[in-house]
Design an enzyme around this catalytic site. Structure first.
Site, PDB file in Angstrom:
ATOM      1  N   LEU A  83      45.861 -38.722  76.841  1.00 49.47           N
ATOM      2  CA  LEU A  83      44.877 -37.991  75.783  1.00 49.47           C
ATOM      3  C   LEU A  83      45.713 -37.613  74.504  1.00 49.47           C
ATOM      4  CD1 LEU A  83      42.370 -36.703  75.095  1.00 49.47           C
ATOM      5  CD2 LEU A  83      43.187 -34.601  75.830  1.00 49.47           C
ATOM      6  N   ASP A  85      61.688 -32.402  75.311  1.00 47.63           N
ATOM      7  CA  ASP A  85      60.773 -31.614  76.344  1.00 47.63           C
ATOM      8  C   ASP A  85      60.595 -30.276  75.890  1.00 47.63           C
ATOM      9  OD1 ASP A  85      60.472 -30.202  78.509  1.00 47.63           O
ATOM     10  OD2 ASP A  85      62.182 -31.271  79.885  1.00 47.63           O
ATOM     11  N   TYR A 140      47.589 -24.170  87.664  1.00 50.48           N
ATOM     12  CA  TYR A 140      47.071 -25.141  86.643  1.00 50.48           C
ATOM     13  C   TYR A 140      46.007 -24.397  85.728  1.00 50.48           C
ATOM     14  CZ  TYR A 140      45.053 -28.954  83.953  1.00 50.48           C
ATOM     15  OH  TYR A 140      44.662 -29.737  83.125  1.00 50.48           O
ATOM     16  N   LYS A 167      45.746 -22.943  82.017  1.00 53.44           N
ATOM     17  CA  LYS A 167      44.815 -23.142  80.828  1.00 53.44           C
ATOM     18  C   LYS A 167      43.954 -22.161  80.383  1.00 53.44           C
ATOM     19  CE  LYS A 167      46.043 -27.676  80.493  1.00 53.44           C
ATOM     20  NZ  LYS A 167      46.680 -28.101  79.377  1.00 53.44           N
ATOM     21  N   ILE A 218      39.102 -36.134  82.505  1.00 49.22           N
ATOM     22  CA  ILE A 218      39.157 -37.415  81.830  1.00 49.22           C
ATOM     23  C   ILE A 218      40.109 -38.055  82.574  1.00 49.22           C
ATOM     24  CG2 ILE A 218      40.042 -38.166  79.600  1.00 49.22           C
ATOM     25  CD1 ILE A 218      40.623 -35.435  78.491  1.00 49.22           C
ATOM     26  N   THR A 252      43.038 -40.035  82.889  1.00 48.57           N
ATOM     27  CA  THR A 252      44.323 -40.324  82.125  1.00 48.57           C
ATOM     28  C   THR A 252      45.142 -40.705  83.364  1.00 48.57           C
ATOM     29  OG1 THR A 252      44.979 -38.013  82.731  1.00 48.57           O
ATOM     30  CG2 THR A 252      43.653 -38.531  80.326  1.00 48.57           C
TER      31      THR A 252
END
Length: 277
Positions: A35, A86, A181, A185, A214, A216
């Site tokens: 993305l 990084d 995760y 977000k 998505i 990806t």
């Protein structure tokens, strides 16, 4: 701090010109593939000079193909550039942003798209893995945004910052066992609102983008590990399918251009209706 007096633009552009980025400079973290790279290419196609930062030592084939497309497009005056960074290495990131801004005497925008995912039950999560997730998905976004704002203020080129969050910051996804995760977000969504408030006096706009599922490389790995997830995720949104990175090029250009000059502190959700049930 006293806020500036609110004023409306004194000059108006034709609609097509609102999306032009000629002569402007952008940074995209996580811009080596997926993305991030697709959105970086959108900015280059609109005329921007785009610096893609990624943790891989060298640019991969996806980036090189996108870079070649931009160079071969006679209607495109923009360009793509690659640097190994990084986002957990804050001094390195700060130095890279400073170098990019100094080379051009400006910095006009940032897409903070670097992120990782780990599918694992919460009771099995280690402290090490939790720290890694938050250091990349939250800390990497926070410090990239701060590095960008610092250069915008220093070079007096107030610009636009887009934080890549996720619809997963708003819901518990069926079939996605990834509490850390999702939490990272959610933190990004809240971060965008606070940075928008903090930097508005400097003319810097901050918004977040919350995509749905998505396809990806990162998501494809989920499907490789658990093949049933693809069909499950597809039927959980109103359109009955997953999205592709190309479907977010317009959103990136909108948020990083003059087409969204009265938008800050907002979250743009593009999820096929997943969270609207």
């Amino acid at each position: 701090m006293q806020l500036p007096t609110a004023t409306r633009p004194t000059t108006f552009k034709k609609t097509r010109d609102l999306f032009r980025l000629d002569g402007k400079v952008y940074v995209v973290t996580g811009g080596g593939r997926g993305l991030g790279l697709t959105m970086a290419e959108a900015l280059a196609e609109a005329g921007g000079t785009v610096h893609c930062l990624d943790c891989r030592p060298e640019a991969g084939p996806d980036f090189l193909e996108a870079q070649a497309r931009a160079a071969a497009d006679t209607e495109c005056v923009g360009s793509l550039h690659y640097s190994q960074v990084d986002v957990r290495d804050v001094p390195q990131m700060e130095a890279t942003f400073a170098t990019i801004a100094a080379q051009n005497s400006r910095l006009d925008g940032l897409i903070a798209a670097a992120g990782i995912q780990r599918v694992q039950p919460a009771i099995d999560y280690s402290q090490e893995h939790m720290r890694e997730m938050m250091d990349v998905n939250y800390g990497g976004v926070m410090f990239a945004a701060a590095a960008a704002a610092r250069q915008m203020i220093a070079h007096k080129t107030p610009g636009n910052i887009m934080l890549v969050a996720s619809m997963s910051g708003k819901i518990a996804n069926k079939g996605l066992i990834s509490s850390v995760y999702n939490s990272s977000k959610a933190a990004v969504i809240q971060l965008g609102k606070n940075l928008a408030m903090e930097w508005a006096p400097h003319g810097i706009r901050v918004n977040s983008l919350s995509p749905g599922h998505i396809v990806t490389p990162m998501v494809q790995q989920n499907f490789d590990d658990e093949p049933h997830l693809e069909a499950l995720w597809a039927r959980e949104n109103m359109m009955g399918r997953l999205s592709s990175p190309e479907e977010f090029k317009g959103a990136a250009l909108f948020l990083l251009s003059d087409a969204s000059t009265f938008m800050t502190g907002s979250e743009l959700v593009i999820d096929g209706g997943h969270t609207a049930w």
